[in-house]
Design a protein around this motif. Sequence first.
Motif, PDB file in Angstrom:
ATOM      1  N   UNK A   4       0.870  -1.177   0.000  1.00  0.00           N
ATOM      2  CA  UNK A   4       0.000   0.000   0.000  1.00  0.00           C
ATOM      3  C   UNK A   4       0.906   1.225   0.000  1.00  0.00           C
ATOM      4  N   UNK A   5       1.048   1.875  -1.161  1.00  0.00           N
ATOM      5  CA  UNK A   5       2.003   2.956  -1.296  1.00  0.00           C
ATOM      6  C   UNK A   5       1.573   4.211  -0.535  1.00  0.00           C
ATOM      7  N   UNK A   6       0.295   4.360  -0.261  1.00  0.00           N
ATOM      8  CA  UNK A   6      -0.166   5.465   0.572  1.00  0.00           C
ATOM      9  C   UNK A   6       0.342   5.308   1.994  1.00  0.00           C
ATOM     10  N   UNK A   7       0.254   4.090   2.522  1.00  0.00           N
ATOM     11  CA  UNK A   7       0.767   3.829   3.870  1.00  0.00           C
ATOM     12  C   UNK A   7       2.284   3.944   3.909  1.00  0.00           C
ATOM     13  N   UNK A   8       2.945   3.515   2.829  1.00  0.00           N
ATOM     14  CA  UNK A   8       4.405   3.645   2.768  1.00  0.00           C
ATOM     15  C   UNK A   8       4.800   5.114   2.822  1.00  0.00           C
ATOM     16  N   UNK A   9       4.077   5.946   2.082  1.00  0.00           N
ATOM     17  CA  UNK A   9       4.346   7.384   2.098  1.00  0.00           C
ATOM     18  C   UNK A   9       4.106   7.968   3.483  1.00  0.00           C
ATOM     19  N   UNK A  10       2.999   7.589   4.115  1.00  0.00           N
ATOM     20  CA  UNK A  10       2.671   8.101   5.446  1.00  0.00           C
ATOM     21  C   UNK A  10       3.744   7.745   6.472  1.00  0.00           C
ATOM     22  N   UNK A  11       4.400   6.598   6.286  1.00  0.00           N
ATOM     23  CA  UNK A  11       5.399   6.139   7.251  1.00  0.00           C
ATOM     24  C   UNK A  11       6.744   6.853   7.110  1.00  0.00           C
ATOM     25  N   UNK A  12       6.950   7.562   6.010  1.00  0.00           N
ATOM     26  CA  UNK A  12       8.222   8.265   5.811  1.00  0.00           C
ATOM     27  C   UNK A  12       8.338   9.467   6.740  1.00  0.00           C
ATOM     28  N   UNK A  52      11.405  -4.081 -31.839  1.00  0.00           N
ATOM     29  CA  UNK A  52      11.981  -2.888 -31.231  1.00  0.00           C
ATOM     30  C   UNK A  52      11.232  -2.454 -29.978  1.00  0.00           C
ATOM     31  N   UNK A  53      10.816  -3.393 -29.187  1.00  0.00           N
ATOM     32  CA  UNK A  53      10.027  -3.123 -27.992  1.00  0.00           C
ATOM     33  C   UNK A  53      10.820  -2.322 -26.972  1.00  0.00           C
ATOM     34  N   UNK A  54      10.248  -1.239 -26.486  1.00  0.00           N
ATOM     35  CA  UNK A  54      10.831  -0.442 -25.408  1.00  0.00           C
ATOM     36  C   UNK A  54       9.828  -0.400 -24.266  1.00  0.00           C
ATOM     37  N   UNK A  55      10.306  -0.585 -23.058  1.00  0.00           N
ATOM     38  CA  UNK A  55       9.389  -0.724 -21.927  1.00  0.00           C
ATOM     39  C   UNK A  55       9.641   0.295 -20.824  1.00  0.00           C
ATOM     40  N   UNK A  56      10.217   1.432 -21.158  1.00  0.00           N
ATOM     41  CA  UNK A  56      10.567   2.368 -20.094  1.00  0.00           C
ATOM     42  C   UNK A  56       9.415   3.310 -19.746  1.00  0.00           C
ATOM     43  N   UNK A  57       9.432   3.778 -18.508  1.00  0.00           N
ATOM     44  CA  UNK A  57       8.452   4.739 -18.021  1.00  0.00           C
ATOM     45  C   UNK A  57       9.148   5.663 -17.026  1.00  0.00           C
ATOM     46  N   UNK A  58       8.780   6.931 -17.050  1.00  0.00           N
ATOM     47  CA  UNK A  58       9.302   7.914 -16.112  1.00  0.00           C
ATOM     48  C   UNK A  58       8.112   8.606 -15.468  1.00  0.00           C
ATOM     49  N   UNK A  59       8.154   8.765 -14.148  1.00  0.00           N
ATOM     50  CA  UNK A  59       7.066   9.439 -13.449  1.00  0.00           C
ATOM     51  C   UNK A  59       7.606  10.028 -12.152  1.00  0.00           C
ATOM     52  N   UNK A  60       6.862  10.946 -11.536  1.00  0.00           N
ATOM     53  CA  UNK A  60       7.314  11.504 -10.270  1.00  0.00           C
ATOM     54  C   UNK A  60       7.504  10.409  -9.219  1.00  0.00           C
ATOM     55  N   UNK A  61       8.567  10.505  -8.436  1.00  0.00           N
ATOM     56  CA  UNK A  61       8.803   9.516  -7.383  1.00  0.00           C
ATOM     57  C   UNK A  61       7.754   9.622  -6.287  1.00  0.00           C
ATOM     58  N   UNK A  62       7.262  10.799  -6.071  1.00  0.00           N
ATOM     59  CA  UNK A  62       6.212  11.027  -5.082  1.00  0.00           C
ATOM     60  C   UNK A  62       4.998  11.531  -5.830  1.00  0.00           C
ATOM     61  N   UNK A  63       3.987  10.669  -5.970  1.00  0.00           N
ATOM     62  CA  UNK A  63       2.802  11.031  -6.742  1.00  0.00           C
ATOM     63  C   UNK A  63       1.648  11.397  -5.842  1.00  0.00           C
ATOM     64  N   UNK A  64       1.461  12.671  -5.601  1.00  0.00           N
ATOM     65  CA  UNK A  64       0.391  13.097  -4.707  1.00  0.00           C
ATOM     66  C   UNK A  64       0.695  12.645  -3.302  1.00  0.00           C
ATOM     67  N   UNK A  65      -0.131  11.774  -2.770  1.00  0.00           N
ATOM     68  CA  UNK A  65       0.050  11.303  -1.398  1.00  0.00           C
ATOM     69  C   UNK A  65       0.546   9.865  -1.339  1.00  0.00           C
ATOM     70  N   UNK A  66       1.103   9.353  -2.447  1.00  0.00           N
ATOM     71  CA  UNK A  66       1.618   7.994  -2.440  1.00  0.00           C
ATOM     72  C   UNK A  66       2.994   7.961  -3.062  1.00  0.00           C
ATOM     73  N   UNK A  67       3.781   6.957  -2.689  1.00  0.00           N
ATOM     74  CA  UNK A  67       5.056   6.718  -3.339  1.00  0.00           C
ATOM     75  C   UNK A  67       4.779   6.016  -4.656  1.00  0.00           C
ATOM     76  N   UNK A  68       5.561   6.320  -5.654  1.00  0.00           N
ATOM     77  CA  UNK A  68       5.418   5.631  -6.942  1.00  0.00           C
ATOM     78  C   UNK A  68       6.212   4.345  -6.891  1.00  0.00           C
ATOM     79  N   UNK A  69       5.658   3.302  -7.478  1.00  0.00           N
ATOM     80  CA  UNK A  69       6.360   2.017  -7.478  1.00  0.00           C
ATOM     81  C   UNK A  69       6.654   1.607  -8.887  1.00  0.00           C
TER      82      UNK A  69
END
Length: 69
Positions: A4-12, A52-69
């Motif tokens: 639960x990334x919301x709980x993970x964020x809250x615990x930081x 030529x498959x590419x599978x990369x993604x970039x996003x904010x490490x902290x998305x709103x009130x949750x950690x990004x996984x």
Amino acid sequence: MWAHMGEANDALPDDLKAEIVGLEAFHTADHIYEERGLHAQTDMGGDLRGQGLKTCAVHPALGGETLAA
């Protein structure tokens, strides 16, 4: 495994939350699906050749009130 990334964020600690604001997370599985990757070494490896498959993604490490996984 699920987390639960919301709980993970809250615990930081607040100072760590402040430190990671603005950072980006980068994910890729290209090393799995590239021509000489792990998938290519399986019996299904031929299914992706030449795509030529590419599978990369970039996003904010902290998305709103949750950690990004």
